[in-house]
Write an enzyme that holds these catalytic residues in place. Structure first.
Site, PDB file in Angstrom:
ATOM      1  N   SER A 140       0.840  -1.204   0.000  1.00 31.64           N
ATOM      2  CA  SER A 140       0.000   0.000   0.000  1.00 31.64           C
ATOM      3  C   SER A 140       0.870   1.247   0.000  1.00 31.64           C
ATOM      4  O   SER A 140       1.982   1.239   0.543  1.00 31.64           O
ATOM      5  CB  SER A 140      -0.879   0.009   1.252  1.00 31.64           C
ATOM      6  OG  SER A 140      -1.573   1.231   1.363  1.00 31.64           O
ATOM      7  N   TYR A 153      -1.243  -0.541  10.173  1.00 29.25           N
ATOM      8  CA  TYR A 153      -1.298  -0.928   8.756  1.00 29.25           C
ATOM      9  C   TYR A 153      -0.032  -0.481   8.016  1.00 29.25           C
ATOM     10  O   TYR A 153       0.532  -1.253   7.223  1.00 29.25           O
ATOM     11  CB  TYR A 153      -2.552  -0.286   8.159  1.00 29.25           C
ATOM     12  CG  TYR A 153      -2.907  -0.640   6.741  1.00 29.25           C
ATOM     13  CD1 TYR A 153      -3.571  -1.826   6.444  1.00 29.25           C
ATOM     14  CD2 TYR A 153      -2.620   0.234   5.696  1.00 29.25           C
ATOM     15  CE1 TYR A 153      -3.935  -2.128   5.133  1.00 29.25           C
ATOM     16  CE2 TYR A 153      -2.978  -0.049   4.396  1.00 29.25           C
ATOM     17  CZ  TYR A 153      -3.638  -1.236   4.112  1.00 29.25           C
ATOM     18  OH  TYR A 153      -3.996  -1.525   2.815  1.00 29.25           O
TER      19      TYR A 153
HETATM   20  P1  NAP Z   1     -11.488  -6.021   0.560  1.00 32.40           P
HETATM   21  O1  NAP Z   1     -12.380  -5.608  -0.557  1.00 32.40           O
HETATM   22  O2  NAP Z   1     -11.849  -5.661   1.958  1.00 32.40           O
HETATM   23  O3  NAP Z   1     -11.261  -7.610   0.452  1.00 32.40           O
HETATM   24  C1  NAP Z   1     -10.422  -8.229   1.390  1.00 32.40           C
HETATM   25  C2  NAP Z   1     -10.192  -9.664   0.984  1.00 32.40           C
HETATM   26  O4  NAP Z   1      -9.267 -10.261   1.894  1.00 32.40           O
HETATM   27  C3  NAP Z   1     -11.455 -10.506   1.012  1.00 32.40           C
HETATM   28  O5  NAP Z   1     -11.387 -11.453  -0.008  1.00 32.40           O
HETATM   29  C4  NAP Z   1     -11.368 -11.176   2.391  1.00 32.40           C
HETATM   30  O6  NAP Z   1     -12.045 -12.420   2.450  1.00 32.40           O
HETATM   31  C5  NAP Z   1      -9.874 -11.417   2.466  1.00 32.40           C
HETATM   32  N1  NAP Z   1      -9.389 -11.606   3.827  1.00 32.40           N
HETATM   33  C6  NAP Z   1      -9.410 -10.715   4.859  1.00 32.40           C
HETATM   34  N2  NAP Z   1      -8.867 -11.267   5.949  1.00 32.40           N
HETATM   35  C7  NAP Z   1      -8.502 -12.523   5.611  1.00 32.40           C
HETATM   36  C8  NAP Z   1      -7.908 -13.599   6.309  1.00 32.40           C
HETATM   37  N3  NAP Z   1      -7.564 -13.488   7.606  1.00 32.40           N
HETATM   38  N4  NAP Z   1      -7.678 -14.765   5.653  1.00 32.40           N
HETATM   39  C9  NAP Z   1      -8.018 -14.909   4.346  1.00 32.40           C
HETATM   40  N5  NAP Z   1      -8.588 -13.916   3.637  1.00 32.40           N
HETATM   41  C10 NAP Z   1      -8.828 -12.744   4.258  1.00 32.40           C
HETATM   42  O7  NAP Z   1     -10.015  -5.442   0.345  1.00 32.40           O
HETATM   43  P2  NAP Z   1      -9.273  -4.883  -0.966  1.00 32.40           P
HETATM   44  O8  NAP Z   1      -9.496  -3.425  -1.022  1.00 32.40           O
HETATM   45  O9  NAP Z   1      -9.580  -5.731  -2.135  1.00 32.40           O
HETATM   46  O10 NAP Z   1      -7.763  -5.095  -0.502  1.00 32.40           O
HETATM   47  C11 NAP Z   1      -6.941  -6.130  -1.016  1.00 32.40           C
HETATM   48  C12 NAP Z   1      -5.499  -5.826  -0.647  1.00 32.40           C
HETATM   49  O11 NAP Z   1      -5.130  -4.568  -1.190  1.00 32.40           O
HETATM   50  C13 NAP Z   1      -5.249  -5.722   0.859  1.00 32.40           C
HETATM   51  O12 NAP Z   1      -3.988  -6.275   1.172  1.00 32.40           O
HETATM   52  C14 NAP Z   1      -5.231  -4.231   1.100  1.00 32.40           C
HETATM   53  O13 NAP Z   1      -4.489  -3.908   2.243  1.00 32.40           O
HETATM   54  C15 NAP Z   1      -4.577  -3.755  -0.184  1.00 32.40           C
HETATM   55  N6  NAP Z   1      -4.853  -2.355  -0.499  1.00 32.40           N
HETATM   56  C16 NAP Z   1      -6.113  -1.913  -0.759  1.00 32.40           C
HETATM   57  C17 NAP Z   1      -6.315  -0.582  -1.073  1.00 32.40           C
HETATM   58  C18 NAP Z   1      -7.668  -0.014  -1.387  1.00 32.40           C
HETATM   59  O14 NAP Z   1      -7.768   1.221  -1.566  1.00 32.40           O
HETATM   60  N7  NAP Z   1      -8.718  -0.805  -1.509  1.00 32.40           N
HETATM   61  C19 NAP Z   1      -5.228   0.291  -1.112  1.00 32.40           C
HETATM   62  C20 NAP Z   1      -3.952  -0.193  -0.822  1.00 32.40           C
HETATM   63  C21 NAP Z   1      -3.775  -1.523  -0.540  1.00 32.40           C
HETATM   64  P3  NAP Z   1     -13.596 -12.542   2.958  1.00 32.40           P
HETATM   65  O15 NAP Z   1     -14.465 -12.122   1.796  1.00 32.40           O
HETATM   66  O16 NAP Z   1     -13.746 -13.979   3.292  1.00 32.40           O
HETATM   67  O17 NAP Z   1     -13.744 -11.626   4.132  1.00 32.40           O
END
Ligand code: NAP
Length: 242
Positions: A140, A153
């Site tokens: 991130s 984070y």
């Molecule tokens: P999201 O929409 O909240 O989805 C999170 C995903 O991670 C879901 O599939 C969830 O599964 C899974 N997950 C959470 N905890 C878990 C665990 N303990 N074991 C296995 N699976 C788990 O998040 P996202 O925005 O797609 O983020 C994906 C990645 O990108 C993350 O690493 C996040 O930190 C990074 N990121 C996101 C952003 C942003 O703006 N969105 C920016 C920078 C970095 P369930 O459906 O089963 O809960």
């Protein structure tokens, strides 16, 4: 068959990565925590475009669950190979440090940082013996510059960046590359509590990114074209650095 394991592939960025890697020809292992229905939807989306996908539920933060699930998968798939690992699963639990609870710190470190160690260690041996592998860690902007309210984070993501750079040097000779992709604000469930209209004025491109725009970079890093890129962090943030 060559598989891509994508953690947290039930929703958001992970789902987009799973779909894109399927288009690259990989069978996809869709990991998730509790969102079975969403994970099934990702699987159907891949199958509708002619791809192969299986669900593999485990909690990335739980070393025992990771070991059990991946050992069972390997035992039942002796002729298959996890050639690509995308450590994508992540959570945020924001609080100013002065108010941060022990669980907010440990949950975020366990899910975003310790998970990378648990899962990567399990798939690495096979990559080293097969002399091929692609590991991509989704980090991130918060881990590069730090964001207030996210000491947990930012620390976790900065830790993954350090591990990415160190591991890249350990395994490069075996043709295993290790890179990180650092999204800015991407339109997913994780950012649904953040007001895009207020924030977009700070983003040079003028909008939140789409999960597919992160997935495209991940797919490139898994390709043969990226064989000479390792230990790198590639930002996908619409020009938002500070
Ligand atoms: P999201 O929409 O909240 O989805 C999170 C995903 O991670 C879901 O599939 C969830 O599964 C899974 N997950 C959470 N905890 C878990 C665990 N303990 N074991 C296995 N699976 C788990 O998040 P996202 O925005 O797609 O983020 C994906 C990645 O990108 C993350 O690493 C996040 O930190 C990074 N990121 C996101 C952003 C942003 O703006 N969105 C920016 C920078 C970095 P369930 O459906 O089963 O809960």
């Amino acid at each position: 068959m060559n598989y891509a394991l994508v953690t947290g592939a039930s929703r958001g960025i992970g789902r987009a990565i799973a779909i894109e890697l399927s288009k690259s020809g990989y069978a996809v292992l869709i990991n998730y925590l509790a969102g079975r229905q969403a994970a099934e939807e990702t699987k159907s989306m891949i199958e509708q475009q002619g791809g192969v996908a299986d669900l593999l539920q485990f909690n990335v933060a739980d070393k025992q669950e990771v070991d059990t699930a991946l050992t069972a998968w390997t035992d039942t798939h002796p002729n298959d190979f996890i050639a690509v690992l995308v450590n994508n699963a992540g959570i945020r639990q924001d609080a100013l440090m002065i108010f941060m609870q022990d669980e907010q710190w440990s949950n975020v470190i366990d899910t975003n940082l310790n998970s990378v160690f648990h899962v990567t260690r399990k798939v690495l041996k096979d990559m080293l013996s097969k002399r091929f592998g692609r590991i991509i860690n989704v980090v991130s902007l918060s881990g590069l510059k730090g964001l207030p309210g996210q000491t947990n984070y930012s620390a976790a993501k900065a830790g993954v960046i350090g591990a990415t750079k160190a591991l890249a040097q350990e395994v490069a000779a075996r043709k295993v590359t290790v890179n990180a992709v650092a999204p800015g604000f991407i339109d997913t469930d994780m950012t649904k509590d953040i007001d895009e209209n207020t924030l977009k004025t700070m983003i040079p491109v003028g909008r939140f990114g789409k999960p597919e725009e992160v997935a495209a970079v991940v797919a490139f890093l898994t390709s043969e074209h990226a064989a000479y890129i390792t230990g790198e962090v590639i930002s996908v943030n619409g020009g938002l650095y500070t």
